[in-house]
Design a protein around this motif. Structure first.
Motif, PDB file in Angstrom:
ATOM      1  N   ARG A 285      -2.750  -9.460 -12.756  1.00  0.00           N
ATOM      2  CA  ARG A 285      -1.553  -9.816 -11.994  1.00  0.00           C
ATOM      3  C   ARG A 285      -0.546  -8.661 -11.979  1.00  0.00           C
ATOM      4  NH1 ARG A 285      -1.132 -14.548 -13.890  1.00  0.00           N
ATOM      5  NH2 ARG A 285      -0.189 -13.922 -15.860  1.00  0.00           N
ATOM      6  N   ALA A 286      -0.322  -8.046 -13.141  1.00  0.00           N
ATOM      7  CA  ALA A 286       0.679  -6.977 -13.234  1.00  0.00           C
ATOM      8  C   ALA A 286       0.252  -5.731 -12.460  1.00  0.00           C
ATOM      9  CB  ALA A 286       0.919  -6.632 -14.703  1.00  0.00           C
ATOM     10  N   SER A 287      -1.039  -5.402 -12.498  1.00  0.00           N
ATOM     11  CA  SER A 287      -1.516  -4.229 -11.768  1.00  0.00           C
ATOM     12  C   SER A 287      -1.328  -4.417 -10.265  1.00  0.00           C
ATOM     13  CB  SER A 287      -2.993  -3.976 -12.094  1.00  0.00           C
ATOM     14  OG  SER A 287      -3.461  -2.821 -11.428  1.00  0.00           O
ATOM     15  N   HIS A 288      -1.543  -5.661  -9.796  1.00  0.00           N
ATOM     16  CA  HIS A 288      -1.320  -5.928  -8.367  1.00  0.00           C
ATOM     17  C   HIS A 288       0.154  -5.748  -8.018  1.00  0.00           C
ATOM     18  CE1 HIS A 288      -1.781  -7.673  -4.407  1.00  0.00           C
ATOM     19  NE2 HIS A 288      -0.815  -8.531  -4.679  1.00  0.00           N
ATOM     20  N   HIS A 289       1.029  -6.189  -8.902  1.00  0.00           N
ATOM     21  CA  HIS A 289       2.467  -5.987  -8.657  1.00  0.00           C
ATOM     22  C   HIS A 289       2.789  -4.503  -8.558  1.00  0.00           C
ATOM     23  CE1 HIS A 289       6.643  -5.284 -10.092  1.00  0.00           C
ATOM     24  NE2 HIS A 289       6.911  -6.279  -9.270  1.00  0.00           N
ATOM     25  N   ASP A 290       2.178  -3.698  -9.433  1.00  0.00           N
ATOM     26  CA  ASP A 290       2.395  -2.244  -9.376  1.00  0.00           C
ATOM     27  C   ASP A 290       1.903  -1.666  -8.049  1.00  0.00           C
ATOM     28  OD1 ASP A 290       3.431  -2.387 -11.883  1.00  0.00           O
ATOM     29  OD2 ASP A 290       1.684  -1.538 -12.904  1.00  0.00           O
ATOM     30  N   ALA A 291       0.757  -2.179  -7.576  1.00  0.00           N
ATOM     31  CA  ALA A 291       0.229  -1.700  -6.292  1.00  0.00           C
ATOM     32  C   ALA A 291       1.176  -2.060  -5.148  1.00  0.00           C
ATOM     33  CB  ALA A 291      -1.160  -2.279  -6.043  1.00  0.00           C
ATOM     34  N   ILE A 292       1.767  -3.261  -5.214  1.00  0.00           N
ATOM     35  CA  ILE A 292       2.735  -3.692  -4.199  1.00  0.00           C
ATOM     36  C   ILE A 292       3.957  -2.764  -4.209  1.00  0.00           C
ATOM     37  CG2 ILE A 292       4.392  -5.501  -3.609  1.00  0.00           C
ATOM     38  CD1 ILE A 292       1.719  -6.331  -2.702  1.00  0.00           C
ATOM     39  N   VAL A 293       4.445  -2.445  -5.402  1.00  0.00           N
ATOM     40  CA  VAL A 293       5.599  -1.539  -5.522  1.00  0.00           C
ATOM     41  C   VAL A 293       5.264  -0.171  -4.928  1.00  0.00           C
ATOM     42  CG1 VAL A 293       7.018  -0.270  -7.193  1.00  0.00           C
ATOM     43  CG2 VAL A 293       6.583  -2.710  -7.520  1.00  0.00           C
ATOM     44  N   THR A 294       4.057   0.308  -5.225  1.00  0.00           N
ATOM     45  CA  THR A 294       3.629   1.607  -4.711  1.00  0.00           C
ATOM     46  C   THR A 294       3.505   1.578  -3.195  1.00  0.00           C
ATOM     47  OG1 THR A 294       2.403   1.963  -6.759  1.00  0.00           O
ATOM     48  CG2 THR A 294       1.859   3.395  -4.899  1.00  0.00           C
ATOM     49  N   GLN A 295       2.932   0.502  -2.663  1.00  0.00           N
ATOM     50  CA  GLN A 295       2.807   0.378  -1.204  1.00  0.00           C
ATOM     51  C   GLN A 295       4.185   0.351  -0.542  1.00  0.00           C
ATOM     52  OE1 GLN A 295       1.658  -3.413   0.419  1.00  0.00           O
ATOM     53  NE2 GLN A 295       0.470  -2.479   2.074  1.00  0.00           N
ATOM     54  N   ARG A 296       5.109  -0.376  -1.156  1.00  0.00           N
ATOM     55  CA  ARG A 296       6.461  -0.474  -0.583  1.00  0.00           C
ATOM     56  C   ARG A 296       7.105   0.909  -0.505  1.00  0.00           C
ATOM     57  NH1 ARG A 296       8.718  -4.094  -4.157  1.00  0.00           N
ATOM     58  NH2 ARG A 296       7.619  -5.741  -3.040  1.00  0.00           N
ATOM     59  N   LEU A 297       6.892   1.718  -1.559  1.00  0.00           N
ATOM     60  CA  LEU A 297       7.448   3.073  -1.551  1.00  0.00           C
ATOM     61  C   LEU A 297       6.749   3.937  -0.512  1.00  0.00           C
ATOM     62  CD1 LEU A 297       9.473   4.961  -3.029  1.00  0.00           C
ATOM     63  CD2 LEU A 297       7.550   5.694  -4.445  1.00  0.00           C
ATOM     64  N   MET A 298       5.415   3.780  -0.390  1.00  0.00           N
ATOM     65  CA  MET A 298       4.666   4.588   0.583  1.00  0.00           C
ATOM     66  C   MET A 298       5.093   4.304   2.013  1.00  0.00           C
ATOM     67  SD  MET A 298       0.797   4.616  -0.986  1.00  0.00           S
ATOM     68  CE  MET A 298       0.159   5.658   0.349  1.00  0.00           C
ATOM     69  N   ARG A 299       5.526   3.091   2.275  1.00  0.00           N
ATOM     70  CA  ARG A 299       5.992   2.771   3.632  1.00  0.00           C
ATOM     71  C   ARG A 299       7.272   3.532   3.971  1.00  0.00           C
ATOM     72  NH1 ARG A 299       3.300  -1.162   6.213  1.00  0.00           N
ATOM     73  NH2 ARG A 299       2.048  -2.643   5.025  1.00  0.00           N
ATOM     74  N   ARG A 300       7.980   4.007   2.956  1.00  0.00           N
ATOM     75  CA  ARG A 300       9.164   4.827   3.195  1.00  0.00           C
ATOM     76  C   ARG A 300       8.802   6.303   3.316  1.00  0.00           C
ATOM     77  NH1 ARG A 300      13.103   3.367  -1.636  1.00  0.00           N
ATOM     78  NH2 ARG A 300      14.364   4.952  -0.588  1.00  0.00           N
ATOM     79  N   MET A 301       7.585   6.648   2.909  1.00  0.00           N
ATOM     80  CA  MET A 301       7.156   8.040   2.969  1.00  0.00           C
ATOM     81  C   MET A 301       6.643   8.374   4.358  1.00  0.00           C
ATOM     82  SD  MET A 301       4.848   8.238  -0.470  1.00  0.00           S
ATOM     83  CE  MET A 301       5.346   7.494  -2.014  1.00  0.00           C
ATOM     84  N   SER A 302       6.318   9.652   4.528  1.00  0.00           N
ATOM     85  CA  SER A 302       5.631  10.083   5.744  1.00  0.00           C
ATOM     86  C   SER A 302       4.264   9.425   5.804  1.00  0.00           C
ATOM     87  CB  SER A 302       5.476  11.604   5.732  1.00  0.00           C
ATOM     88  OG  SER A 302       4.521  12.017   6.686  1.00  0.00           O
ATOM     89  N   SER A 303       3.820   9.091   7.019  1.00  0.00           N
ATOM     90  CA  SER A 303       2.508   8.458   7.183  1.00  0.00           C
ATOM     91  C   SER A 303       1.376   9.400   6.803  1.00  0.00           C
ATOM     92  CB  SER A 303       2.328   7.980   8.627  1.00  0.00           C
ATOM     93  OG  SER A 303       2.412   9.076   9.523  1.00  0.00           O
ATOM     94  N   THR A 304       1.687  10.682   6.594  1.00  0.00           N
ATOM     95  CA  THR A 304       0.639  11.616   6.192  1.00  0.00           C
ATOM     96  C   THR A 304       0.282  11.464   4.716  1.00  0.00           C
ATOM     97  OG1 THR A 304       2.279  13.331   5.717  1.00  0.00           O
ATOM     98  CG2 THR A 304       1.337  13.310   7.933  1.00  0.00           C
ATOM     99  N   VAL A 305       1.121  10.751   3.948  1.00  0.00           N
ATOM    100  CA  VAL A 305       0.797  10.473   2.546  1.00  0.00           C
ATOM    101  C   VAL A 305      -0.197   9.325   2.538  1.00  0.00           C
ATOM    102  CG1 VAL A 305       1.673   9.788   0.293  1.00  0.00           C
ATOM    103  CG2 VAL A 305       3.055  11.253   1.771  1.00  0.00           C
ATOM    104  N   ARG A 306      -1.447   9.642   2.258  1.00  0.00           N
ATOM    105  CA  ARG A 306      -2.523   8.661   2.395  1.00  0.00           C
ATOM    106  C   ARG A 306      -2.804   7.902   1.113  1.00  0.00           C
ATOM    107  NH1 ARG A 306      -6.019  10.594   6.038  1.00  0.00           N
ATOM    108  NH2 ARG A 306      -7.019   8.564   5.989  1.00  0.00           N
ATOM    109  N   PHE A 307      -2.417   8.485  -0.024  1.00  0.00           N
ATOM    110  CA  PHE A 307      -2.760   7.884  -1.316  1.00  0.00           C
ATOM    111  C   PHE A 307      -1.636   8.119  -2.315  1.00  0.00           C
ATOM    112  CE2 PHE A 307      -4.331   8.202  -5.630  1.00  0.00           C
ATOM    113  CZ  PHE A 307      -5.237   7.159  -5.756  1.00  0.00           C
ATOM    114  N   ALA A 308      -1.321   7.084  -3.083  1.00  0.00           N
ATOM    115  CA  ALA A 308      -0.369   7.233  -4.184  1.00  0.00           C
ATOM    116  C   ALA A 308      -0.733   6.229  -5.269  1.00  0.00           C
ATOM    117  CB  ALA A 308       1.061   7.005  -3.709  1.00  0.00           C
ATOM    118  N   SER A 309      -0.506   6.606  -6.515  1.00  0.00           N
ATOM    119  CA  SER A 309      -0.771   5.695  -7.624  1.00  0.00           C
ATOM    120  C   SER A 309       0.534   5.358  -8.321  1.00  0.00           C
ATOM    121  CB  SER A 309      -1.756   6.320  -8.617  1.00  0.00           C
ATOM    122  OG  SER A 309      -1.167   7.429  -9.270  1.00  0.00           O
TER     123      SER A 309
END
Length: 408
Positions: A285-309
């Motif tokens: 459950r917690a790892s999924h929450h971390d992935a959600i947080v990371t995705q939310r941040l990536m949506r603020r990044m340039s679309s050229t950022v394809r991967f983030a952990s």
């Protein structure tokens, strides 16, 4: 009979004769086709004797379909081979959860057959014009046949996958939702119903695209490729939306994050947000929450950022909640360096990450130590205040700039 009609009839006879010879293809040629197809196939296909046998049967079916059609109507359009043999193979791929990139082997097989076909053509005639017409007609016939066969099988795979997902996906989504909501479901019961062991360490990740035009199954394929790159078994996946997939893989001994990053396909719009690796059902459950947080941040990044952990962006995610405050913090902390050459910021960022060690910084950046020293000197001149005693603040500002851009 007019001269052109006689010529057309001669070319048709050449194609018919060539097809008759190809129909009696020697075993070494068929073995070469099988080998080429299996080299490109999903590793799970080559490891399964039943699927290997199915590929061999499919290759012979495809060859027979095209040759018999050209014996009857030489050089004419050949309908797609979507009979029971090829469709059964497509169903097997879906039901085994294997990537339909295995169908790329059709092209490899086509290339080998075409090379053999050209040899036959040169044996049948030495007339250059007749040879040219024969090869032109037969190439168009073979190419369109393979294209239409692949399209037909792809449609069948999509239908089969959709039918499977209607039942399996609904149950997976229900169980996963209970876990993520903290409902009182035991790890043993959830593991049994999901077919995924929850007592082990988990790494959650989200595979998605900001453009909804991806071919059906591309997100699933990417999720599988990332799990394989981590050395994990087949991942657990849940379709979150038409353009987003939630996934988890489990490894007992950790994994190479760089290999997982490199597994993100470079020729699509797929993006991946990776969570932390945490144990048990709570870690799931917690790892999924971390992935959600990371995705939310990536949506603020340039679309050229394809991967983030999440381990890479956790600090930025905590600090960069308010855009205006974040921009003000960056401007006050690193000043003109925010608008300087990217290599200056990257060098100083790495230098701080490597605990102010220039030798390790040079190794990480694959750059000569003297170059590192020169860049560090230039970067520190652009700071509004000395770096000494401000490593934490400057490092955070550089991380924010790295992930969210110089004009944060």
């Amino acid at each position: 009979m007019a001269a052109q009609d006689r010529r057309d009839a001669t070319v048709a006879d050449l194609v018919r004769t060539g097809a008759e010879r190809l129909l009696e293809a020697p075993q070494p040629l068929l073995d070469e086709v099988d080998t080429a197809v299996l080299q490109i196939a999903d590793p799970g296909v080559a490891a399964d004797p039943a699927l290997v046998a199915a590929i061999r049967l499919t290759n012979r079916s495809n060859l027979m379909h095209w040759t018999t059609a050209n014996i009857r109507r030489p050089g004419q359009h050949v309908s797609a081979n979507v009979g029971p043999v090829t469709l059964d193979f497509a169903r097997d791929l879906v039901r085994r959860g294997l990537a339909d990139t295995s169908l790329n082997g059709y092209r490899a097989g086509q290339n080998i057959i075409w090379r053999h076909w050209m040899g036959i053509a040169f044996e049948l005639t030495s007339d250059v014009e007749l040879l040219q017409e024969m090869l032109d007609i037969s190439y168009r016939s073979m190419a369109s046949y393979v294209d239409e066969t692949l399209a037909g099988i792809g449609e069948q795979i999509d239908r089969e996958r959709e039918q499977l997902l209607r039942g399996a996906h609904a149950e997976r989504l229900q169980i996963v939702s209970l876990i993520l909501d903290g409902a009182p479901i035991t790890a043993r019961r959830a593991s049994t119903r999901l077919g995924y062991e929850l007592a082990r360490p988990h790494t959650a990740y989200i595979v998605w695209s900001d453009t909804p035009r991806l071919r059906h199954g591309e997100l699933e394929r990417t999720a599988g490729e990332l799990a394989r790159a981590a050395g994990a078994p087949r991942p657990l996946t849940v379709e979150a939306s038409v353009s987003s997939l939630w996934a988890w893989f489990s490894t007992d001994t950790g994994f190479d994050a760089g290999a997982v990053r490199n597994a993100v396909p470079a020729d699509t719009d797929v993006r991946v947000a990776l969570g932390s690796t945490l144990p048990g059902i709570d870690g799931f459950r917690a790892s999924h929450h971390d992935a959600i947080v990371t995705q939310r941040l990536m949506r603020r990044m340039s679309s050229t950022v394809r991967f983030a952990s999440h381990p890479d962006v956790r600090l930025v995610a905590l600090a960069a909640h308010d855009d205006e405050d974040t921009a003000d913090f960056v401007a006050r902390t690193i000043g003109d360096l925010a608008r300087a050459a990217p290599e200056l910021r990257d060098t100083l960022r790495t230098y701080i990450r490597e605990q102010f060690n220039t030798t390790r910084t040079a190794k990480v950046l694959f750059t000569h130590r003297n170059t590192i020293l020169n860049r560090l000197a230039l970067a520190q001149k652009l700071l509004p205040a000395p770096l000494a005693g401000r490593g934490l603040e400057v490092g955070l500002a550089l991380e924010i700039t790295h992930w969210l851009g110089a004009r944060t």
